[in-house]
Design an enzyme around this catalytic site. Structure first.
Site, PDB file in Angstrom:
ATOM      1  N   GLY A   1     103.467-101.387  46.489  1.00  0.00           N
ATOM      2  CA  GLY A   1     104.455-100.447  45.979  1.00  0.00           C
ATOM      3  C   GLY A   1     105.384-101.026  44.939  1.00  0.00           C
ATOM      4  N   HIS A   2     105.142-102.255  44.483  1.00  0.00           N
ATOM      5  CA  HIS A   2     106.066-102.910  43.535  1.00  0.00           C
ATOM      6  C   HIS A   2     105.276-103.513  42.396  1.00  0.00           C
ATOM      7  CE1 HIS A   2     109.123-105.800  42.099  1.00  0.00           C
ATOM      8  NE2 HIS A   2     109.968-104.939  42.622  1.00  0.00           N
ATOM      9  N   PHE A   3     105.062-102.870  41.368  1.00  0.00           N
ATOM     10  CA  PHE A   3     105.364-101.501  40.985  1.00  0.00           C
ATOM     11  C   PHE A   3     104.078-100.696  40.926  1.00  0.00           C
ATOM     12  CE2 PHE A   3     108.987-103.800  39.189  1.00  0.00           C
ATOM     13  CZ  PHE A   3     110.026-103.032  39.656  1.00  0.00           C
TER      14      PHE A   3
END
Length: 157
Positions: free
Chosen positions: A45-47
């Protein structure tokens, strides 16, 4: 105490262990490394569609190598497999310059500034595989040795 023994005494485990090895260690500082594997959970989730290592994880990597591993080395005469340190980060100030991508190996170099009354402050730097400075700053923490079993605290008597 060997470098492998230092790593065994760390109070972390996968997926939150960010130390692959220690290259050098002395009373004055430490150098160690870690490779951020592409399947680390934080990359999901990053990124979105552009994974980079979060700054807080880079800070943790610098703290694990530059503060905790060095602290274990400095307290080696008081520690063993059954007496492991308790760690608390007390402060940090880090400046970031470059991203760290999945599968990138980083090297942490830490110089001890102060180690007194089990509190340590270090200057830390993190470099990428191209020997470019990724981030640097100061990290401080407390390293405690748990009370031995069977010995009571005088305050509780």
């Amino acid at each position: 105490m060997t470098n492998k023994n230092i790593i065994k005494l760390l109070p972390y485990q996968k997926p939150f262990l960010f130390v692959d090895g220690i290259d050098t260690v002395s009373e004055h500082g430490i150098t160690g490394h870690y490779t951020f594997k592409k399947d680390e959970s934080f990359y999901k989730g990053h990124f979105k569609d552009n994974p980079i290592t979060p700054g807080v994880i880079l800070t943790e990597c610098m703290a694990q190598i530059g503060l905790v591993c060095l602290g274990i080395y400095l307290m080696k005469d008081e520690l063993n497999e059954s007496i492991k340190p308790q760690i608390a980060l007390t402060s940090h100030q880090i400046d970031f310059y470059l991203p760290v991508l999945p599968n990138e190996k980083v090297t942490v170099i830490s110089e001890k500034e102060v180690f007194r009354f089990n509190k340590m402050k270090c200057k830390v730097k993190l470099f990428n595989e191209k020997d470019e400075l990724v981030c640097r700053g100061n990290i401080s923490g407390m390293i405690q040795i748990p009370a031995k079993a069977g010995i009571s605290d005088s305050k509780n008597q």
